[in-house]
Design a protein around this motif. Sequence first.
Motif, PDB file in Angstrom:
ATOM      1  N   ASP A  97     -51.364 -14.945  -9.367  1.00 45.59           N
ATOM      2  CA  ASP A  97     -52.744 -15.433  -9.283  1.00 45.59           C
ATOM      3  C   ASP A  97     -53.478 -14.986  -8.028  1.00 45.59           C
ATOM      4  O   ASP A  97     -54.272 -15.734  -7.456  1.00 45.59           O
ATOM      5  CB  ASP A  97     -52.793 -16.969  -9.414  1.00 45.59           C
ATOM      6  CG  ASP A  97     -52.240 -17.426 -10.740  1.00 45.59           C
ATOM      7  OD1 ASP A  97     -52.535 -16.767 -11.765  1.00 45.59           O
ATOM      8  OD2 ASP A  97     -51.503 -18.423 -10.770  1.00 45.59           O
ATOM      9  N   TRP A  98     -53.228 -13.744  -7.594  1.00 47.50           N
ATOM     10  CA  TRP A  98     -53.948 -13.187  -6.451  1.00 47.50           C
ATOM     11  C   TRP A  98     -54.373 -11.767  -6.765  1.00 47.50           C
ATOM     12  O   TRP A  98     -53.547 -11.014  -7.283  1.00 47.50           O
ATOM     13  CB  TRP A  98     -53.077 -13.216  -5.190  1.00 47.50           C
ATOM     14  CG  TRP A  98     -53.892 -13.062  -3.962  1.00 47.50           C
ATOM     15  CD1 TRP A  98     -54.522 -14.039  -3.251  1.00 47.50           C
ATOM     16  CD2 TRP A  98     -54.213 -11.833  -3.297  1.00 47.50           C
ATOM     17  NE1 TRP A  98     -55.198 -13.498  -2.208  1.00 47.50           N
ATOM     18  CE2 TRP A  98     -55.042 -12.139  -2.199  1.00 47.50           C
ATOM     19  CE3 TRP A  98     -53.902 -10.499  -3.527  1.00 47.50           C
ATOM     20  CZ2 TRP A  98     -55.532 -11.178  -1.340  1.00 47.50           C
ATOM     21  CZ3 TRP A  98     -54.402  -9.537  -2.680  1.00 47.50           C
ATOM     22  CH2 TRP A  98     -55.201  -9.879  -1.593  1.00 47.50           C
ATOM     23  N   PRO A  99     -55.563 -11.359  -6.534  1.00 49.22           N
ATOM     24  CA  PRO A  99     -56.667 -12.046  -5.855  1.00 49.22           C
ATOM     25  C   PRO A  99     -57.448 -13.022  -6.729  1.00 49.22           C
ATOM     26  O   PRO A  99     -58.365 -13.675  -6.249  1.00 49.22           O
ATOM     27  CB  PRO A  99     -57.580 -10.907  -5.407  1.00 49.22           C
ATOM     28  CG  PRO A  99     -57.379  -9.859  -6.433  1.00 49.22           C
ATOM     29  CD  PRO A  99     -55.936  -9.976  -6.852  1.00 49.22           C
ATOM     30  N   GLU A 100     -57.073 -13.139  -8.005  1.00 50.28           N
ATOM     31  CA  GLU A 100     -57.715 -14.116  -8.881  1.00 50.28           C
ATOM     32  C   GLU A 100     -56.711 -14.578  -9.924  1.00 50.28           C
ATOM     33  O   GLU A 100     -55.683 -13.927 -10.138  1.00 50.28           O
ATOM     34  CB  GLU A 100     -58.974 -13.537  -9.531  1.00 50.28           C
ATOM     35  CG  GLU A 100     -58.737 -12.390 -10.477  1.00 50.28           C
ATOM     36  CD  GLU A 100     -60.023 -11.895 -11.112  1.00 50.28           C
ATOM     37  OE1 GLU A 100     -59.986 -11.606 -12.312  1.00 50.28           O
ATOM     38  OE2 GLU A 100     -61.046 -11.786 -10.418  1.00 50.28           O
ATOM     39  N   PRO A 101     -56.990 -15.700 -10.574  1.00 51.08           N
ATOM     40  CA  PRO A 101     -56.053 -16.219 -11.579  1.00 51.08           C
ATOM     41  C   PRO A 101     -55.730 -15.195 -12.669  1.00 51.08           C
ATOM     42  O   PRO A 101     -56.604 -14.455 -13.126  1.00 51.08           O
ATOM     43  CB  PRO A 101     -56.812 -17.421 -12.171  1.00 51.08           C
ATOM     44  CG  PRO A 101     -57.744 -17.848 -11.077  1.00 51.08           C
ATOM     45  CD  PRO A 101     -58.147 -16.566 -10.370  1.00 51.08           C
ATOM     46  N   VAL A 140     -53.745 -12.577 -12.320  1.00 51.87           N
ATOM     47  CA  VAL A 140     -53.281 -11.302 -11.757  1.00 51.87           C
ATOM     48  C   VAL A 140     -51.956 -11.525 -11.031  1.00 51.87           C
ATOM     49  O   VAL A 140     -51.831 -12.444 -10.229  1.00 51.87           O
ATOM     50  CB  VAL A 140     -54.324 -10.702 -10.781  1.00 51.87           C
ATOM     51  CG1 VAL A 140     -53.773  -9.458 -10.098  1.00 51.87           C
ATOM     52  CG2 VAL A 140     -55.631 -10.403 -11.498  1.00 51.87           C
ATOM     53  N   TYR A 176     -60.297  -6.141 -11.888  1.00 50.58           N
ATOM     54  CA  TYR A 176     -61.036  -7.397 -11.670  1.00 50.58           C
ATOM     55  C   TYR A 176     -62.371  -7.159 -10.972  1.00 50.58           C
ATOM     56  O   TYR A 176     -62.783  -7.932 -10.118  1.00 50.58           O
ATOM     57  CB  TYR A 176     -60.169  -8.386 -10.876  1.00 50.58           C
ATOM     58  CG  TYR A 176     -59.459  -7.767  -9.687  1.00 50.58           C
ATOM     59  CD1 TYR A 176     -60.095  -7.604  -8.472  1.00 50.58           C
ATOM     60  CD2 TYR A 176     -58.154  -7.315  -9.805  1.00 50.58           C
ATOM     61  CE1 TYR A 176     -59.451  -7.017  -7.395  1.00 50.58           C
ATOM     62  CE2 TYR A 176     -57.498  -6.730  -8.730  1.00 50.58           C
ATOM     63  CZ  TYR A 176     -58.155  -6.591  -7.534  1.00 50.58           C
ATOM     64  OH  TYR A 176     -57.515  -6.019  -6.474  1.00 50.58           O
ATOM     65  N   GLY A 177     -63.086  -6.074 -11.308  1.00 48.34           N
ATOM     66  CA  GLY A 177     -64.403  -5.803 -10.723  1.00 48.34           C
ATOM     67  C   GLY A 177     -64.682  -4.315 -10.627  1.00 48.34           C
ATOM     68  O   GLY A 177     -64.135  -3.528 -11.392  1.00 48.34           O
TER      69      GLY A 177
END
Length: 177
Positions: free
Chosen positions: A17-21, A23, A101-102
Amino acid sequence: MSYDECYIRSVIRAVPDWPEPGVMFRDIAPLFQDPKALHCVIDAFSQRYIDADISHIAALDARGFLLGSILSYKLNLPLILIRKKGKLPGDTLTEEYQLEYGSACVEVHTDACKEGDKVLLIDDLIATGGSLLAASTLLRKLGAEITEAAAIIDLPFLHGSSKIQEAGIPVHTLIAY
């Protein structure tokens, strides 16, 4: 699987869960705290590229810099820095790409390489392939040929290594998750 592959795998830290849930981040920082693991990584890349037809190594910001600088030194080759946007002074080329994620942008100095140079791209891992593809686009705009994209880790379920290969760039990684 070789002893070195097993050892490298045992040292890499999984951070959920890093850098976001959702991952699962594969952290190579412990490799730099373990000289034996770092030697295994650098020796594997050095042995692969010692006689390769390459004129430059291009490393991606930031973890790729750690590997690229050591490999550049060991192979006695110039190092090209592929940086995040806004970090290089002077004349640069910029390329945007998608992350898992972006999105982000990378840049290279316009005098980093030239027509006919043969460049090895190196980074810590291949996820979606976006950063390595963006780097290859920049280097090709400068006239360089990309000989291979290399990384410690491949995340094949994100299809980045496949996308890189579809772009005509061979891929080499030490381990896959």
